[in-house]
Design an enzyme around this catalytic site. Sequence first.
Site, PDB file in Angstrom:
ATOM      1  N   LYS A  30      32.827  38.713  33.524  1.00  0.00           N
ATOM      2  CA  LYS A  30      33.082  37.218  33.414  1.00  0.00           C
ATOM      3  C   LYS A  30      31.916  36.532  34.222  1.00  0.00           C
ATOM      4  CE  LYS A  30      37.207  36.106  35.537  1.00  0.00           C
ATOM      5  NZ  LYS A  30      36.945  34.921  36.479  1.00  0.00           N
ATOM      6  N   SER A  31      31.856  37.085  35.390  1.00  0.00           N
ATOM      7  CA  SER A  31      30.881  36.374  36.504  1.00  0.00           C
ATOM      8  C   SER A  31      29.550  36.348  35.740  1.00  0.00           C
ATOM      9  CB  SER A  31      30.686  37.410  37.584  1.00  0.00           C
ATOM     10  OG  SER A  31      31.944  37.259  38.185  1.00  0.00           O
ATOM     11  N   ARG A  35      27.681  32.730  34.137  1.00  0.00           N
ATOM     12  CA  ARG A  35      26.045  32.264  34.580  1.00  0.00           C
ATOM     13  C   ARG A  35      24.983  32.461  33.584  1.00  0.00           C
ATOM     14  NH1 ARG A  35      29.018  34.538  38.945  1.00  0.00           N
ATOM     15  NH2 ARG A  35      28.338  33.702  40.854  1.00  0.00           N
ATOM     16  N   GLN A 179      30.477  31.872  44.251  1.00  0.00           N
ATOM     17  CA  GLN A 179      30.548  30.774  43.219  1.00  0.00           C
ATOM     18  C   GLN A 179      29.500  29.860  43.977  1.00  0.00           C
ATOM     19  OE1 GLN A 179      34.733  30.341  42.627  1.00  0.00           O
ATOM     20  NE2 GLN A 179      34.934  31.873  41.281  1.00  0.00           N
ATOM     21  N   ASP A 325      38.601  40.856  44.183  1.00  0.00           N
ATOM     22  CA  ASP A 325      39.399  40.819  42.934  1.00  0.00           C
ATOM     23  C   ASP A 325      40.150  41.824  42.597  1.00  0.00           C
ATOM     24  OD1 ASP A 325      38.393  38.398  42.520  1.00  0.00           O
ATOM     25  OD2 ASP A 325      36.854  38.942  41.373  1.00  0.00           O
ATOM     26  N   LYS A 352      43.486  32.188  45.675  1.00  0.00           N
ATOM     27  CA  LYS A 352      43.007  32.400  44.094  1.00  0.00           C
ATOM     28  C   LYS A 352      43.813  31.708  43.110  1.00  0.00           C
ATOM     29  CE  LYS A 352      39.550  34.780  45.375  1.00  0.00           C
ATOM     30  NZ  LYS A 352      38.190  34.604  44.891  1.00  0.00           N
ATOM     31  N   ARG A 398      45.312  38.486  37.383  1.00  0.00           N
ATOM     32  CA  ARG A 398      45.272  39.649  37.824  1.00  0.00           C
ATOM     33  C   ARG A 398      46.524  40.340  38.328  1.00  0.00           C
ATOM     34  NH1 ARG A 398      39.805  40.548  37.174  1.00  0.00           N
ATOM     35  NH2 ARG A 398      38.414  38.638  37.713  1.00  0.00           N
TER      36      ARG A 398
HETATM   37  C1  S3P Z   1      33.117  35.041  41.418  1.00  0.00           C
HETATM   38  C2  S3P Z   1      33.260  35.091  42.905  1.00  0.00           C
HETATM   39  C3  S3P Z   1      34.459  35.302  43.598  1.00  0.00           C
HETATM   40  C4  S3P Z   1      35.509  36.043  42.869  1.00  0.00           C
HETATM   41  C5  S3P Z   1      35.544  35.475  41.322  1.00  0.00           C
HETATM   42  C6  S3P Z   1      34.429  35.353  40.699  1.00  0.00           C
HETATM   43  C7  S3P Z   1      31.953  34.681  40.857  1.00  0.00           C
HETATM   44  O1  S3P Z   1      35.189  34.232  44.112  1.00  0.00           O
HETATM   45  O2  S3P Z   1      36.793  36.209  43.479  1.00  0.00           O
HETATM   46  O3  S3P Z   1      36.804  35.871  40.594  1.00  0.00           O
HETATM   47  O4  S3P Z   1      31.756  34.996  39.560  1.00  0.00           O
HETATM   48  O5  S3P Z   1      30.915  34.420  41.409  1.00  0.00           O
HETATM   49  P1  S3P Z   1      34.584  33.527  45.334  1.00  0.00           P
HETATM   50  O6  S3P Z   1      33.303  32.837  44.929  1.00  0.00           O
HETATM   51  O7  S3P Z   1      35.587  32.316  45.645  1.00  0.00           O
HETATM   52  O8  S3P Z   1      34.402  34.216  46.400  1.00  0.00           O
END
Ligand code: S3P
Length: 439
Positions: A30-31, A35, A179, A325, A352, A398
Amino acid sequence: MNDDSMKPGSTCTIKPAKNIVGTIRLPGDKSISHRYAMLAALAEGKSRFENFSTGADCQSTLQSLRDLGCEISRSADGVVEVIGSGGKLSPSSNPLDCGNSGSTMRMLSGILAGQSFSSELVGDNSLSRRPMRRIVEPLTLMRANISAGEHGGPPLRISAPISGRLSGIEYKAPVLSAQVKSAVLFAGLQAEGGTHFEESLRTRDHGELALRAFGAEVQRSRNRVSIVGGQKLMALNAYVPGDISSAAFFMCAAALFPGSNLIIEAVGMNPTRAALLDVLTAIGARMTVINLEEHHGEIVGTLKVEHGTLRGTKISGAQSAQLIDELPVLAAIAPYTANGMEIRDARELRVKESDRIAAVTENLRRMGAQVEEHGDGWTISGGQRLHGAKIDSHGDHRIAMAFAIAALRTEGETEIHGAEAASISFGEFWTMLDRIAER
Ligand code: S3P
């Protein structure tokens, strides 16, 4: 059950399992998917991504980018193609709906802060309660024209920078957040001069790696990342590695049963995301990495997970941040370890998609577990026997999936209410769980 057929308020019933066995390949991270899509929208030319995330969160990103004038297609086999705007998006006629996705709202803000038009970003009830000052502050320092709603949350309103262009900054992040780091770097790409982002611990680095994959120069030394504005991005063709945060549920499930043998192919093992492998190994599970490759800076490999007698552990400090996570599922299996778990320094879980500390405590207690709740985590005793229960996902993907895993070892069946929430990151979870859980 297939999630596409799951309506709001759906219930999944989980029967106890004997083993977790099989070979699986997971939808894209997902991350990374967020991006890649956002940078593809800024790049020149057509980007193509195989195994793009199937989660609703990444759909929110794709739809927002379409609303900003990008042509995006998605084929049945999970390939997403994005035609880049060459750095200039177009105004959306409606507010950009980020749905449940904090990643969409925060990272897209970094991109919109540098554009020459006004945008409004909104989200669902859960996202509307989440903190956005962490984005507004650094972007304001970059001379962005951005404001949050009441209490520092959504909606976010962003207009063209007052002086015409963003300015690079030197920023020491007060909140650990990948993020925020990506948002500042994406803004920095469009700013005048250099932008330097420093964090007290290296959070997931997909933003930096993705920028490089699209051809940008990004400098790193320890926990400081720098980018010079005005660089052009070139389109990218890539396979998105399987999501290790989705794999985490099945890794924990396999670790629970003596006859388990689970192979997870082509999963992302970026060192800033792979702390769960260390924790599971340290508490006694047998984890074997079968091969490792690097694609566009991301490490991808095949992982074999087998049972071992699970001891307990204490997770705190930097480790909690790296596992943020994965903490709900670790807490959900903690009662089945010999010595239990103490998980601290995880206050961020309270902001969250739900208050994950309260949601885990409530649901573990519904299963009859002994758990002590702290402001920043839990102490959960080991050697416990839990019973089936009615679980409330609190609309949080989650939480729904973590308790489906705990339910594999309860006495009696468990009902997960609000099971459809899993589709935020991992729509295929329920069918895959059914396939690998031997009963
Ligand atoms: C993520 C960063 C984390 C994570 C989220 C996805 C990302 O959050 O908990 O599920 O893709 O950069 P934070 O940036 O708030 O720490």
